[in-house]
Design an enzyme around this catalytic site. Structure first.
Site, PDB file in Angstrom:
ATOM      1  CD  GLU A 138      -2.830   1.405   0.546  1.00 59.08           C
ATOM      2  OE1 GLU A 138      -2.760   1.056  -0.578  1.00 59.08           O
ATOM      3  OE2 GLU A 138      -3.923   1.890   0.836  1.00 59.08           O
ATOM      4  CB  THR A 191      -4.587   7.760  -3.192  1.00 59.31           C
ATOM      5  OG1 THR A 191      -5.989   6.989  -3.415  1.00 59.31           O
ATOM      6  CG2 THR A 191      -4.575   7.894  -1.873  1.00 59.31           C
TER       7      THR A 191
HETATM    8  N1  HSE Z   1      -6.496   7.759   3.968  1.00 57.35           N
HETATM    9  C1  HSE Z   1      -6.273   7.656   2.602  1.00 57.35           C
HETATM   10  C2  HSE Z   1      -6.674   9.177   2.212  1.00 57.35           C
HETATM   11  C3  HSE Z   1      -7.409   6.549   1.913  1.00 57.35           C
HETATM   12  O1  HSE Z   1      -7.748   9.723   2.464  1.00 57.35           O
HETATM   13  O2  HSE Z   1      -5.726   9.835   1.473  1.00 57.35           O
HETATM   14  C4  HSE Z   1      -7.282   6.639   0.481  1.00 57.35           C
HETATM   15  O3  HSE Z   1      -7.783   5.658  -0.208  1.00 57.35           O
END
Ligand code: HSE
Length: 318
Positions: A138, A191
């Site tokens: 990840e 992301t």
């Molecule tokens: N916590 C992460 C973000 C999750 O919000 O960037 C990404 O799926």
């Protein structure tokens, strides 16, 4: 020690990063969507990827079979380096989650890669011990260490995983009678880019507000307090910076709220949007959210899931 299996298939479910209220530390598994990883031992000396297939079953047009660039093989290699007993592993990755969807696609592959490879070990580790390896995958995809997709995909349900506690995580109870609705509009949000675009600091006022919401939401889950859950499922810190990436966001949220959703906000970094609602309202909420998206000319798909969706598992072992 167990008999050696030669062919493993493992499933890692989709997940809702942040679960709306706990940026980078709260996550929710989603039933009905996920990635599969097939693993077998080889005579090689490392983890390789022989194919990556997309949602249509065809070879994936974007994801490469370079094992250094695939979250499934990165997770599997980290596990194999630490616990493997010689030889190599070949993986096939079958994506069931759209890329850049806010549904934890990279985490699901990493989790399925770790779970499948674990089942090849002479003495497989307990599922809890796989978290650090899945996180390696990840980390490659999102450019940071946050377990709010990997942990729910691995363990299922609602999981609290603040970085300060990792690799320890806390599985929270989920109130009976509450469903999750997730809408995936056909848009893309990267992301890593979306994380880089966030402000580096936050005001004391907002920090206090969000802390209160997170504490209240967790208490609501622990005490089956659905009313409090509705009042606390809000993100005052991150959502305002990200919702502009999802043109249908405000209309979808309004549609969900009009049909009885307890709360509705972004899933992970978006573009997916999720709502929590009472079970009998779930189908109505899902179709209202879909309609609000489609009238803007944006295609979409929705899922309805229990709040305590199962985590990753070995589907077959031959
Ligand atoms: N916590 C992460 C973000 C999750 O919000 O960037 C990404 O799926």
């Amino acid at each position: 020690m167990k008999d050696m299996s030669d062919f493993i298939t493992a499933f890692g479910p989709a997940s809702i990063g942040n679960a709306g209220v706990g940026f980078d530390m709260l996550g929710l598994a989603l039933a009905g969507a996920g990635d599969r990883v097939l693993a077998r031992r080889t005579n090689g000396d490392r983890v390789t990827v022989s194919e990556v297939r997309g949602l249509d079953g065809e070879l994936h047009p974007y994801l490469s079979t370079n094992a250094d660039e695939n979250t499934a093989s990165i997770a599997a290699q980290a596990l194999w380096d630490a616990h493997g007993d010689g030889g190599g592993v070949e993986l096939k990755v079958h994506k069931g989650i759209p890329l850049q969807s806010g549904m934890g696609s990279s985490a699901a592959s990493a989790v399925a890669g770790a779970v499948a490879t674990n089942a090849l070990l002479r003495t497989p580790l307990k599922i809890e011990a796989l978290l650090p390896y899945a996180l390696e995958g990840e980390k490659y995809a999102s450019g940071g260490v946050h377990a709010d997709n990997v942990a729910p995909s691995l363990f299922g349900g609602l999981v609290l995983c603040p970085a300060v506690l990792l690799p320890e995580v806390i599985q929270l109870p989920t109130p009976a009678g509450v469903s999750v609705v997730l809408l995936h509009p056909d848009l893309l949000v990267n992301t890593a880019e979306s994380r880089r675009a966030l402000p580096k600091s936050v005001s004391m006022k907002l920090w206090l507000e969000q802390q209160g919401l997170l504490a209240g939401f967790i208490h609501a889950c622990e005490t089956d307090n659905i009313d409090l859950m509705g009042k606390t499922l809000r993100d005052v810190v991150i959502e305002p910076h990200r919702k502009g990436n999802v043109v249908c966001f405000d209309d979808v949220v309004a549609a969900a709220s009009k049909t009885g959703a307890l709360g509705c906000t972004l899933s992970g970094s978006g573009p997916s949007i999720f709502a929590l609602c009472k079970d009998p309202d779930a189908r109505n909420v899902a179709s209202a959210m879909e309609q609000a998206c489609r009238v803007q000319g944006i295609g979409c798909q929705s899922w309805v899931s229990a709040m305590n969706a199962p985590g990753a598992f070995v589907e077959s072992q031959l």
